[in-house]
Design a protein around this motif. Structure first.
Motif, PDB file in Angstrom:
ATOM      1  N   THR A 124      37.117  28.040  27.922  1.00  0.00           N
ATOM      2  CA  THR A 124      36.740  29.360  27.434  1.00  0.00           C
ATOM      3  C   THR A 124      37.009  30.444  28.477  1.00  0.00           C
ATOM      4  OG1 THR A 124      35.019  28.354  26.043  1.00  0.00           O
ATOM      5  CG2 THR A 124      34.862  30.728  26.458  1.00  0.00           C
TER       6      THR A 124
ATOM      7  N   THR B 164      36.972  23.996  18.672  1.00  0.00           N
ATOM      8  CA  THR B 164      36.053  25.127  18.799  1.00  0.00           C
ATOM      9  C   THR B 164      34.820  24.956  17.911  1.00  0.00           C
ATOM     10  OG1 THR B 164      37.414  26.345  17.193  1.00  0.00           O
ATOM     11  CG2 THR B 164      37.770  26.808  19.537  1.00  0.00           C
TER      12      THR B 164
ATOM     13  N   ASP C  10      36.771  22.257  28.316  1.00  0.00           N
ATOM     14  CA  ASP C  10      36.254  23.544  27.865  1.00  0.00           C
ATOM     15  C   ASP C  10      36.958  24.601  28.696  1.00  0.00           C
ATOM     16  OD1 ASP C  10      34.889  25.916  27.403  1.00  0.00           O
ATOM     17  OD2 ASP C  10      32.901  25.004  27.446  1.00  0.00           O
TER      18      ASP C  10
ATOM     19  N   LEU D 120      35.304  31.047  22.300  1.00  0.00           N
ATOM     20  CA  LEU D 120      35.337  29.654  22.716  1.00  0.00           C
ATOM     21  C   LEU D 120      36.785  29.203  22.837  1.00  0.00           C
ATOM     22  CD1 LEU D 120      32.618  28.169  20.325  1.00  0.00           C
ATOM     23  CD2 LEU D 120      32.396  28.335  22.816  1.00  0.00           C
ATOM     24  N   ALA D 121      37.031  28.258  23.713  1.00  0.00           N
ATOM     25  CA  ALA D 121      38.363  27.664  23.816  1.00  0.00           C
ATOM     26  C   ALA D 121      38.227  26.276  24.434  1.00  0.00           C
ATOM     27  CB  ALA D 121      39.300  28.523  24.663  1.00  0.00           C
TER      28      ALA D 121
END
Length: 317
Positions: free
Chosen positions: A43, A225, A41, A194-195
């Motif tokens: 983000t 995502t 994750d 989100l990323a």
């Protein structure tokens, strides 16, 4: 001296009174030793890239994807002080996209033309391939801290970055790989929502049944995502991709956007120049300035400080 000098990236860009939540990455392996998987994750990392470089939506997505890939590939390095540098350069308007990660998954990066215009596919998704371009190469440089670095080069296949990483592993390292990268950007304000990323590799113990089962799973796999938006954990994502396999989590670690620049490093760069070249760095106002590509931190030196650098070097000869 610049107001941003000697402040951490989080201090500069985190909202007042808050602390940036670290991103996370997990490494897993199937119990039969046939498949390795890493999920991340990223983000916060993608958000930091956006804030530091003031990127357009297309540049945000491209940089976020490459930063994610570098972090995942970084933790695959066995040497403590090793680094991996990824450079994607296509014939699109974005120019070069660069990301560097250490073996702990901490990364940094930049894009050559951060304000590139954003194109969208009919389904509303950002057309990263159009910004990057398909005619070009991806360079992978692994520096292990000793000896000559390993350098691999592979032609781009799409400019979408995940497919290019997959192709690189298949052609340059002969490792069957699945790479999924995603950055969800708010179309209105350009903020990163989100990323994340997922990388799966077949190990030497994989047989035909393993390959077939994995291929069927990948066909049904949702975008990274989308899975994050559903609230799935990193382990949930791996288990979904490896449905039908017994999976063991090897470790979990925090990762982040970390720049290694410092005033000392700038001085060391100056020391590679002659005395006259160092003096010539000062502008008409009497200052020499250096800017870090990765975090946009500015370093300023007066003429007196430049002379001190020269004097200190000559004194130690």
């Amino acid at each position: 001296m610049s107001d941003t000098e000697n402040k951490s990236i989080n201090e500069i860009y985190a909202p007042e009174g808050t602390e940036q939540k670290p991103d996370r990455l997990i490494r897993c392996i199937t119990s039969d030793g046939a498949i390795m998987a890493i999920a991340a994750d990223t983000t916060g990392i993608a958000h930091m890239g956006k804030k530091l470089h003031h990127t357009s939506n297309a540049a945000t997505a491209a940089l976020g994807r490459l930063l994610t890939a570098s972090s995942i590939m970084g933790v695959m390095l066995k040497q403590k002080d090793a680094t991996v540098t990824l450079r994607v350069k296509g014939d699109g308007p974005l120019g070069a996209v660069v990301a560097v990660s250490d073996s702990r998954g901490n990364c940094r990066g930049y894009v050559e033309n951060p304000g590139v215009e954003t194109e969208y596919h009919k389904n509303g998704k950002i057309n990263v391939g159009a910004a990057v371009g398909k005619d070009g190469v991806i360079n992978v440089l692994r520096d292990y801290g000793t000896g000559e670095p390993y350098i691999g080069v592979c032609p781009l296949v799409s400019g979408e970055i995940a497919e290019d990483i997959t192709s690189y592993y298949a052609t340059s390292e002969q490792i069957p790989t699945v790479c999924a990268l995603g950055v969800l950007v708010n179309k209105e304000d350009g903020e990163v929502m989100l990323a994340g990323g997922l990388l799966i590799q077949l190990l030497p113990g994989a047989d035909d049944n393993t390959i077939t089962r994995l291929e069927e799973n990948i066909k049904k796999l949702e975008p990274v995502t989308t899975m994050l938006a559903k609230g799935m954990s990193l382990m949930d994502m791996v288990n979904t991709a490896l449905e039908g396999f017994e999976v063991e989590q090897l470790d979990e670690q925090e990762i982040g956007y970390v720049c290694t620049c410092s005033r000392e490093r700038v001085v060391n760069a100056f020391l590679k120049l002659s005395d006259d070249e160092i003096r010539s760095l000062a502008d008409e106002k009497g200052y020499a300035r250096a800017n870090c590509h990765f975090c946009n931190k500015n370093y300023r030196f007066t003429k007196r400080q430049l002379e001190d650098i020269i004097s200190e070097r000559n004194k130690n000869k």
